[in-house]
Design an enzyme around this catalytic site. Sequence first.
Site, PDB file in Angstrom:
ATOM      1  N   ASP A  72       0.851  -1.168   0.000  1.00 31.97           N
ATOM      2  CA  ASP A  72       0.000   0.000   0.000  1.00 31.97           C
ATOM      3  C   ASP A  72       0.895   1.229   0.000  1.00 31.97           C
ATOM      4  O   ASP A  72       1.806   1.350   0.819  1.00 31.97           O
ATOM      5  CB  ASP A  72      -0.954   0.011   1.198  1.00 31.97           C
ATOM      6  CG  ASP A  72      -2.143   0.882   0.867  1.00 31.97           C
ATOM      7  OD1 ASP A  72      -2.852   0.572  -0.106  1.00 31.97           O
ATOM      8  OD2 ASP A  72      -2.321   1.917   1.532  1.00 31.97           O
ATOM      9  N   GLY A 151       0.898   7.537 -11.878  1.00 33.95           N
ATOM     10  CA  GLY A 151       0.297   8.232 -10.735  1.00 33.95           C
ATOM     11  C   GLY A 151       0.834   9.644 -10.519  1.00 33.95           C
ATOM     12  O   GLY A 151       0.805  10.490 -11.421  1.00 33.95           O
ATOM     13  N   ASP A 153       3.888  10.565 -10.083  1.00 35.03           N
ATOM     14  CA  ASP A 153       5.300  10.736 -10.459  1.00 35.03           C
ATOM     15  C   ASP A 153       5.597  12.057 -11.188  1.00 35.03           C
ATOM     16  O   ASP A 153       6.630  12.668 -10.926  1.00 35.03           O
ATOM     17  CB  ASP A 153       5.777   9.554 -11.314  1.00 35.03           C
ATOM     18  CG  ASP A 153       6.031   8.314 -10.471  1.00 35.03           C
ATOM     19  OD1 ASP A 153       6.089   8.432  -9.236  1.00 35.03           O
ATOM     20  OD2 ASP A 153       6.185   7.226 -11.053  1.00 35.03           O
TER      21      ASP A 153
HETATM   22  P1  ITT Z   1      -2.946  -1.994  -5.735  1.00 40.87           P
HETATM   23  O1  ITT Z   1      -3.752  -2.866  -6.643  1.00 40.87           O
HETATM   24  O2  ITT Z   1      -1.558  -2.558  -5.490  1.00 40.87           O
HETATM   25  O3  ITT Z   1      -3.638  -1.606  -4.477  1.00 40.87           O
HETATM   26  P2  ITT Z   1      -3.173   0.852  -6.419  1.00 40.87           P
HETATM   27  O4  ITT Z   1      -2.883   1.539  -7.735  1.00 40.87           O
HETATM   28  O5  ITT Z   1      -4.583   0.867  -5.890  1.00 40.87           O
HETATM   29  O6  ITT Z   1      -2.647  -0.661  -6.577  1.00 40.87           O
HETATM   30  P3  ITT Z   1      -2.132   2.104  -3.920  1.00 40.87           P
HETATM   31  O7  ITT Z   1      -3.469   2.074  -3.280  1.00 40.87           O
HETATM   32  O8  ITT Z   1      -0.991   1.497  -3.193  1.00 40.87           O
HETATM   33  O9  ITT Z   1      -2.150   1.420  -5.391  1.00 40.87           O
HETATM   34  O10 ITT Z   1      -1.669   3.569  -4.295  1.00 40.87           O
HETATM   35  C1  ITT Z   1      -2.398   4.718  -3.976  1.00 40.87           C
HETATM   36  C2  ITT Z   1      -2.272   5.734  -5.083  1.00 40.87           C
HETATM   37  O11 ITT Z   1      -0.940   6.239  -5.112  1.00 40.87           O
HETATM   38  C3  ITT Z   1      -2.581   5.185  -6.461  1.00 40.87           C
HETATM   39  O12 ITT Z   1      -3.413   6.131  -7.121  1.00 40.87           O
HETATM   40  C4  ITT Z   1      -1.244   5.113  -7.164  1.00 40.87           C
HETATM   41  O13 ITT Z   1      -1.344   5.420  -8.546  1.00 40.87           O
HETATM   42  C5  ITT Z   1      -0.411   6.158  -6.418  1.00 40.87           C
HETATM   43  N1  ITT Z   1       0.986   5.713  -6.339  1.00 40.87           N
HETATM   44  C6  ITT Z   1       1.420   4.624  -5.657  1.00 40.87           C
HETATM   45  N2  ITT Z   1       2.737   4.456  -5.843  1.00 40.87           N
HETATM   46  C7  ITT Z   1       3.140   5.452  -6.666  1.00 40.87           C
HETATM   47  C8  ITT Z   1       4.379   5.798  -7.250  1.00 40.87           C
HETATM   48  O14 ITT Z   1       5.459   5.074  -7.069  1.00 40.87           O
HETATM   49  N3  ITT Z   1       4.415   6.878  -8.029  1.00 40.87           N
HETATM   50  C9  ITT Z   1       3.320   7.612  -8.259  1.00 40.87           C
HETATM   51  N4  ITT Z   1       2.112   7.352  -7.767  1.00 40.87           N
HETATM   52  C10 ITT Z   1       2.014   6.262  -6.974  1.00 40.87           C
END
Ligand code: ITT
Length: 194
Positions: A72, A151, A153
Amino acid sequence: MNNDENTVYFVTGNKFKFQEVSEIFKDKNMKYDLKQRDIKTTEIQAHSLREVALFKLNSVKNSIDGSFFIEDAGFFIDSPLKGFPGVYSSYVLKTIGNEGILKLIDDFELSKAHFSAIIAFYHKFIDKILFFEGNVEGRVSNTIRGKGGFGFDPIFIPNILPDKTFAELSAEEKNKISHRGQAFTKLLDYLEKK
Ligand code: ITT
């Protein structure tokens, strides 16, 4: 279903996350295989990533025969937004997006932000859950820059490479310093010793 002792599953619906950890994994000579499982996890709204991660892990524990982990992550704008979006990161990205976030910031030079990632790993053979964490500090870019990553980035500038957003780094450069790179490397260090 595969229950090979030497397979570790990463349960995620996010292919970018899987690509990033696969890059790190392929450079190590591990006795394990790493595979993605795209099973729907349950994400609760809680105060900490650790609580969200634990719930997420338990929500799929009965569906996987073997060791696995979930991750997460969150983007925290410490100043001026007091940590927002944090645990609301996915929702905020889907609704107002990076453009919307930039509108909330008045002084980009003074902004402070960080990414955090928590990996919750279920080690089947000892029946234990272990946590591995990574954090990277930086600030918010005043414009959306770069084509790499995903995301948030394009709006995050890490302190350690202060001229570039995460989206302007190569996958290797991001992995070396990122929240996910740190957390995943800790998991691999643990697995190497087992
Ligand atoms: P899961 O299926 O693994 O849960 P997720 O995309 O829902 O994938 P998270 O809840 O962990 O991932 O992430 C929360 C938000 O933060 C999500 O919108 C991601 O796109 C963003 N995020 C996570 N890691 C990132 C990164 O390394 N760089 C940019 N944005 C990131």
